[in-house]
Design a protein around this motif. Structure first.
Motif, PDB file in Angstrom:
ATOM      1  N   THR A 103     -37.923 -58.536   9.899  1.00 57.03           N
ATOM      2  CA  THR A 103     -39.158 -59.052   8.860  1.00 57.03           C
ATOM      3  C   THR A 103     -39.776 -57.892   8.564  1.00 57.03           C
ATOM      4  OG1 THR A 103     -37.112 -60.076   8.080  1.00 57.03           O
ATOM      5  CG2 THR A 103     -38.870 -59.710   6.423  1.00 57.03           C
ATOM      6  N   GLN A 129     -39.012 -48.920   6.559  1.00 51.94           N
ATOM      7  CA  GLN A 129     -37.473 -49.316   6.537  1.00 51.94           C
ATOM      8  C   GLN A 129     -37.098 -49.846   5.110  1.00 51.94           C
ATOM      9  OE1 GLN A 129     -36.069 -48.205   9.577  1.00 51.94           O
ATOM     10  NE2 GLN A 129     -38.545 -47.399  10.094  1.00 51.94           N
ATOM     11  N   SER A 130     -35.713 -49.905   5.104  1.00 50.12           N
ATOM     12  CA  SER A 130     -35.318 -50.667   3.800  1.00 50.12           C
ATOM     13  C   SER A 130     -35.914 -51.744   3.901  1.00 50.12           C
ATOM     14  CB  SER A 130     -33.510 -50.596   4.199  1.00 50.12           C
ATOM     15  OG  SER A 130     -32.981 -50.977   5.416  1.00 50.12           O
ATOM     16  N   ASP A 131     -35.687 -52.609   4.894  1.00 47.83           N
ATOM     17  CA  ASP A 131     -36.072 -53.746   4.416  1.00 47.83           C
ATOM     18  C   ASP A 131     -37.592 -54.523   3.542  1.00 47.83           C
ATOM     19  OD1 ASP A 131     -36.242 -52.916   7.258  1.00 47.83           O
ATOM     20  OD2 ASP A 131     -36.262 -55.476   8.274  1.00 47.83           O
ATOM     21  N   ARG A 134     -36.971 -53.656   0.149  1.00 48.12           N
ATOM     22  CA  ARG A 134     -35.881 -54.933  -0.756  1.00 48.12           C
ATOM     23  C   ARG A 134     -37.102 -55.812  -0.504  1.00 48.12           C
ATOM     24  NH1 ARG A 134     -31.829 -52.003   1.964  1.00 48.12           N
ATOM     25  NH2 ARG A 134     -29.735 -52.218   0.716  1.00 48.12           N
ATOM     26  N   LYS A 135     -37.651 -56.320   0.520  1.00 51.53           N
ATOM     27  CA  LYS A 135     -39.006 -56.671   0.385  1.00 51.53           C
ATOM     28  C   LYS A 135     -40.176 -57.037  -0.922  1.00 51.53           C
ATOM     29  CE  LYS A 135     -42.254 -59.046   2.640  1.00 51.53           C
ATOM     30  NZ  LYS A 135     -43.291 -59.951   4.252  1.00 51.53           N
ATOM     31  N   ASP A 241     -25.275 -56.055  -1.944  1.00 46.39           N
ATOM     32  CA  ASP A 241     -26.761 -55.637  -2.219  1.00 46.39           C
ATOM     33  C   ASP A 241     -27.057 -56.506  -3.684  1.00 46.39           C
ATOM     34  OD1 ASP A 241     -29.254 -55.728  -0.761  1.00 46.39           O
ATOM     35  OD2 ASP A 241     -28.001 -54.063  -0.369  1.00 46.39           O
ATOM     36  N   ALA A 747     -34.269 -65.005   6.083  1.00 47.21           N
ATOM     37  CA  ALA A 747     -32.864 -65.115   7.282  1.00 47.21           C
ATOM     38  C   ALA A 747     -31.900 -65.803   7.718  1.00 47.21           C
ATOM     39  CB  ALA A 747     -33.382 -63.511   8.358  1.00 47.21           C
ATOM     40  N   ASN A 756     -30.065 -62.226   4.038  1.00 44.78           N
ATOM     41  CA  ASN A 756     -32.315 -61.673   3.740  1.00 44.78           C
ATOM     42  C   ASN A 756     -32.331 -62.030   2.453  1.00 44.78           C
ATOM     43  OD1 ASN A 756     -33.241 -60.743   6.350  1.00 44.78           O
ATOM     44  ND2 ASN A 756     -31.036 -58.972   6.317  1.00 44.78           N
ATOM     45  N   HIS A 758     -35.237 -61.966  -0.545  1.00 44.45           N
ATOM     46  CA  HIS A 758     -36.783 -61.710  -0.916  1.00 44.45           C
ATOM     47  C   HIS A 758     -36.731 -62.364  -2.026  1.00 44.45           C
ATOM     48  CE1 HIS A 758     -37.632 -59.880   2.485  1.00 44.45           C
ATOM     49  NE2 HIS A 758     -36.077 -59.120   2.582  1.00 44.45           N
ATOM     50  N   GLN A 793     -29.336 -59.472   0.302  1.00 44.39           N
ATOM     51  CA  GLN A 793     -28.383 -58.953   1.086  1.00 44.39           C
ATOM     52  C   GLN A 793     -27.580 -59.828   1.626  1.00 44.39           C
ATOM     53  OE1 GLN A 793     -30.340 -56.996   4.013  1.00 44.39           O
ATOM     54  NE2 GLN A 793     -29.438 -54.947   4.020  1.00 44.39           N
TER      55      GLN A 793
END
Lengths: 808, 160
Positions: A103, A129-131, A134-135, A241, A747, A756, A758, A793
């Motif tokens: 994360t 990155q994709s996280d 998302r965050k 998601d 997580a 995950n 957020h 996610q």
């Protein structure tokens, strides 16, 4: 500076093809003691292979030298290690991979391969990155990225925005998706990017001219969106998601599935999203001095929806891999009904306020199709990549007919164009790009060529941009020279050719033209047929130097951009802004020279980077407002014409992260930008869309739960944005503001899966503020109020892999 | 060919100095003030909700001012029979029912302002032809200053 030039230019030409001794490199890749087959293993970006059924990889002959060994696999953390090859046989001890549960903390990026790439690049490169997306999930991809210093967006409403890198946007920033330039965002400030943010695996942001790798339009920077990495062999699974936003009642769902045999794979993604009118902390807004009451603080008619489909499939061989990406991105969204651009409009409030989720007029609807193929060959030392793409962008803007200027008072019934179609654009683009990477001694060479052809058609009762056809092609060579363990030098040269052919356009209605006292009715020619050719040679030299805790990068480069159709051929009234825009068919290609430095320090507790830059445009293309009005072509509106002026721009970004303890850390990101026109009619003024200085302070506490949950954090954010008083007509000065935010996440380990979660609260105190670079800034529309964003996610996997591995 | 540490620091130094020099430029004061349209002066016309008569000349009068120098102005009369757009003014006017235009009045013209003026009282006579449709109209005034800042006023008027 000349010395650096000479040094670096020499390196480009300098390529000693020494007959080096070579080494056989092999090793084994494990996950929890089990061999991992089909992991991608590469040495620098030059030698590629995959692990076999027993997790073993072998490179037959790699010349002696210093390298970085990478091992990557979907769902697993990326592994990297520095290597010194000096023996005929080099065996790497068992490489143990770990599940990817990373994360991102604050805004820093901790991924090893990305970090390596960032460090080795001489340019100002940021990788997320994709996280991270998302965050920090926002309404659109660019809004999710705007915590990065130097990256802002030109937003319109809740779901659309286009990138602004260090104050440059539109055609000066290139967006690349799955290796192909995304086309369709150059029309105007009220259009966003047709990108599905859930489908982005990794986003690379280059601040500064990146033409040599990406092509002409990357004069201000590039945003390179990479797909989610490939699935493991013999696996099947996916993720779901889910996201919700309180402010505009948005829900979003994105389902992803993958399946892979040993060599074949197939992935699919379906994303859906719907949102209502967004809310601002105001009951009334003023369009000029006209008061517009907002029902329940809703910005009338800003609802929208998205429907996206992505498919990818391919064959992954040892020497050859070919992947197809097919996507359709669709979105429909309304524009604020009480002001279409700067035009105050009266609307039927009963109709609009009946539902906050319906989309009335004015509205835009866009469908973007893409088919991309990427084929890679590994032939001995060479890594060859060939990409082909076709894109089709179809955009329509709907609005009630308004007879501006000399347009007939009643829309004729015999016209093929519907009375509600204000504008439509249809764009077809073919692209092809070929590149070859190989290594000679400590030099890593890349040569490449690319070509693009596009055809643009227009329709609608309102005219802004003529139809045109354009092609562009380029050739480049790039040398990355690892001088020693600490110093990497970069040099690149690129030559581009381009041609644009603009079609003639005449009004569909006559204008009353008075000449020598006589009034005649004329169908005015808005755009004459123009054909222009452009050519440009660009270069870039840079260094990255990392002696230890201190690191330094410097880059100097040039870039260029071909003038676009409206800059060359516009000759009509933009009723969004009540301005008569006049193109100039003689404009020269825009050029830019930029020097970039990044200086940093890192240790266990602290990580700090300062990145100043200096940028000079000898001929920046600028839409200059004049004191004149024009009744003939301009229907009484103010005359704006495209002109070129010398522009100097400089600024810096700063990013610092400090860990007070294992649990508690603080991050500070700040940016400053200064723009000035040095010549022309607006000498001394800034250029449009200059973001004011700003700082973002984040504090994060990581909660160390013993069981069940990982990466649990809570954090607060404080953003301070200074006033922007340096404006150029028709901009308005924007006052300073401060925003607070809260975020938390965790997580949860549930059997073999990790869920995950957020949570963000944006604009915690529902502060009323104006964003200087927002489309609605000119009509004083405040930005979105408090917004609670929850994203979830959930992965699901049927891991057949380990059984297969055991069985074989 | 080997890049020494000394060479390297030299390059960095040159880069950094270049940047510093660039930052030390004198800043030019720029004009960021919009011109103003004053319809509060004696005899100003049209005021919001004014009624003008067909077949009679009508005089436009307003005071323009700017901190530096005025540019030009443009006048535009167009129908608002459909009530789709509204004026820029606070006060709302009583309007006729929505109707389809037949021969609505359309007037578009741009005017120069003598160079270098900070204040200018514009007076212009406009003919309202006898055959045009009666009803709700907008009277748009667009004013620029020398630098290109533009101020707009949209006044609701009625032609009867």
């Amino acid at each position: 500076m000349s010395r650096l030039f000479v040094c670096c230019l020499l390196f480009i030409g300098f390529s000693s093809i020494l007959h080096a001794q070579s080494s056989q490199l092999s090793g084994r890749v494990l996950l929890q003691g089990v061999p991992v087959p089909n992991a991608m293993v590469h040495v620098d970006s030059t030698f590629y292979t995959t692990t076999d059924q027993h997790g073993v990889f072998t490179f037959q002959a790699i010349p002696y030298g210093q390298y970085v060994l990478y091992v990557r696999h979907t769902g697993l953390q990326l592994f990297s290690k520095r290597l010194q090859l000096c023996k005929a046989i080099h065996y790497e001890q068992d490489i143990t991979l770990a599940w990817q549960l990373t994360t991102l903390h604050g805004i820093a990026v901790h991924e090893s391969v990305s970090t390596k790439k960032v460090q080795e690049s001489a340019m100002n490169l940021t990788i997320v990155q994709s996280d991270f997306i998302r965050k920090n999930l926002g309404g659109s991809l660019m809004q999710s990225l705007d915590k990065l210093p130097g990256v802002k967006s030109i937003g319109i409403g809740a779901g659309n925005s286009k990138p602004l890198i260090r104050g440059l946007g539109f055609n000066q920033v290139m967006v690349v998706e799955n290796g192909v330039k995304h086309e369709g965002q150059q029309w105007g400030a009220d259009h966003g990017l047709e990108i599905d943010q859930f489908a982005a695996g990794q986003v690379e942001i280059i601040k500064g001219p990146a033409s040599f790798m990406y092509g002409p339009d990357a004069i201000g920077g590039a945003i390179d969106i990479k797909p989610i990495s490939l699935p493991l062999a013999h696996t099947m699974g996916g993720t779901i998601d889910l996201a919700g936003k309180s402010n505009n009642g948005q829900w979003a769902a994105s389902g992803y599935f993958y399946v892979r045999t040993n060599r074949w794979f197939l992935t699919g993604r379906f994303s859906l999203s719907e949102y209502g009118d967004f809310r601002v902390p105001a009951d009334t807004v003023h369009v000029y001095s006209y008061a517009v009451p907002l029902y329940k603080q809703h910005v009338r008619n800003t609802a929208g929806k998205e429907r996206n489909i992505h498919l990818s499939t391919g064959w992954l061989g040892k020497k050859l891999a070919s992947i197809f990406y097919i996507s359709r991105v669709y979105n429909k969204s309304g524009f604020f009904a009480n002001a279409h651009g700067l035009e105050p409009r009266r609307v039927n409030h009963n109709l609009h306020d009946r539902s906050s989720r319906d989309i009335q007029m004015p509205a835009q609807e866009v469908t973007h199709h893409k088919i991309i193929n990427k084929t890679t060959f590994n032939l001995q030392q060479h890594h060859i990549e060939w990409q082909n793409g076709f894109q089709h962008n179809f955009r329509e803007e709907f609005n009630h007919y308004v007879n501006h200027g000399y347009m007939p008072p009643v829309y004729p019934t015999n016209r093929a164009t519907p009375a509600t179609l204000e504008r439509s654009y249809k764009k077809s683009v073919f692209t092809t790009a070929l590149k070859d990477e190989w290594k000679v001694g400590q030099h890593q060479f890349t040569i490449g060529a690319n070509a693009e052809w596009q055809h643009n058609q227009i329709d609608g009762w309102s005219f802004l941009i003529p139809a045109f056809t354009q092609w562009q092609g380029g050739l480049y060579v790039y040398d990355k020279w690892r001088v020693n363990n600490q110093v990497i030098l970069h040099g690149a040269l690129r030559y581009d050719l381009g041609r644009i052919k603009i079609e003639e356009y005449a009004d569909w209605f006559p204008s009353a033209i008075i000449e020598n006292g006589d009034t005649s009715q004329q169908y005015l020619v808005r755009s004459t047929a123009i054909s222009r050719r452009f050519a440009s040679l660009n270069w870039s030299v840079g260094i990255s130097y990392e002696p230890g805790r201190v690191f330094m990068k410097a880059n100097l480069g040039s870039s260029f951009r071909m003038p676009i159709a409206k800059e060359l051929g516009a000759n009509g009234v933009n009723y969004h802004y009540f301005r008569y825009e006049k193109g100039d068919a003689t404009l020269s290609p825009e050029r830019s020279y930029q020097a970039d430095i990044s200086l940093g320090w890192k240790d266990e507790k602290m990580h700090i980077t300062v990145s100043p830059f200096f940028n000079y445009f000898p001929n920046y293309i600028y839409l200059n407002p004049t004191s004149a009005h024009d009744y003939r072509y301009g229907a009484g509106n103010q005359v704006f014409y495209y002109a070129q002026s010398e522009v100097v721009r400089y600024g810096a970004e700063m990013q610092a992260q400090y860990s007070f303890s294992q649990q508690f850390e603080a991050t500070l990101a700040a940016e400053y930008l200064y723009n000035e026109q040095l010549s022309g009619a607006k000498k001394g003024y800034t250029i449009p869309f200059t973001p004011p200085p700003s700082a973002l302070l984040s504090l994060q506490y990581n909660i160390p739960f013993k069981q069940g949950m990982k990466d649990t954090y809570v954090g607060v954010e404080y953003r301070a944005v200074a006033a922007q008083n340096r404006v150029v007509p028709p901009e308005r000065k924007t006052p300073s503001y401060q925003l607070f935010g809260f975020n938390a996440g965790t997580a949860i380990r549930c059997q073999e899966q990790t869920i995950n979660i957020h949570l963000q609260i944006k604009n915690l105190f529902n502060t009323r503020y104006l964003d200087h670079t927002s489309f609605y800034r000119l009509i004083e529309l405040p930005e979105m109020g408090r917004n609670i964003v929850l994203s979830l996610q959930v992965p699901f996997t049927w891991r057949k892999r380990s059984e297969e591995a055991k069985g074989s | 060919m080997k890049m020494t540490r000394k060479n390297l620091s030299y390059c960095v130094l040159v880069f950094a100095t270049g940047m510093l020099f660039a930052c030390n430029k004198d800043k030019v004061e720029t004009d960021t003030t919009y011109p103003t349209i004053d319809l509060g002066i004696a005899g100003a016309s049209p005021v919001q909700c004014a009624v003008v008569e067909r077949g009679k000349p009508f005089v436009f009068k307003a005071k323009f001012s700017d901190n530096k120098a005025l540019g030009s102005y443009s006048l535009d009369i167009h129908h608002n029979f459909d009530h789709h757009t509204h004026s820029t003014e606070v006060k709302a006017c009583e309007e006729d029912a929505v109707k389809v235009p037949v021969t609505p009045m359309l007037y578009i013209k741009d005017y120069a302002i003598p160079a270098g003026r900070r204040e200018f009282v514009a007076t212009t006579e406009i003919d309202i032809p006898a055959h045009v449709d009666a009803g709700d109209y907008h009277f748009m005034i667009r004013l620029t200053d020398q630098e290109g800042w533009q101020t707009m006023r949209g006044i609701s008027i009625k032609i009867k």
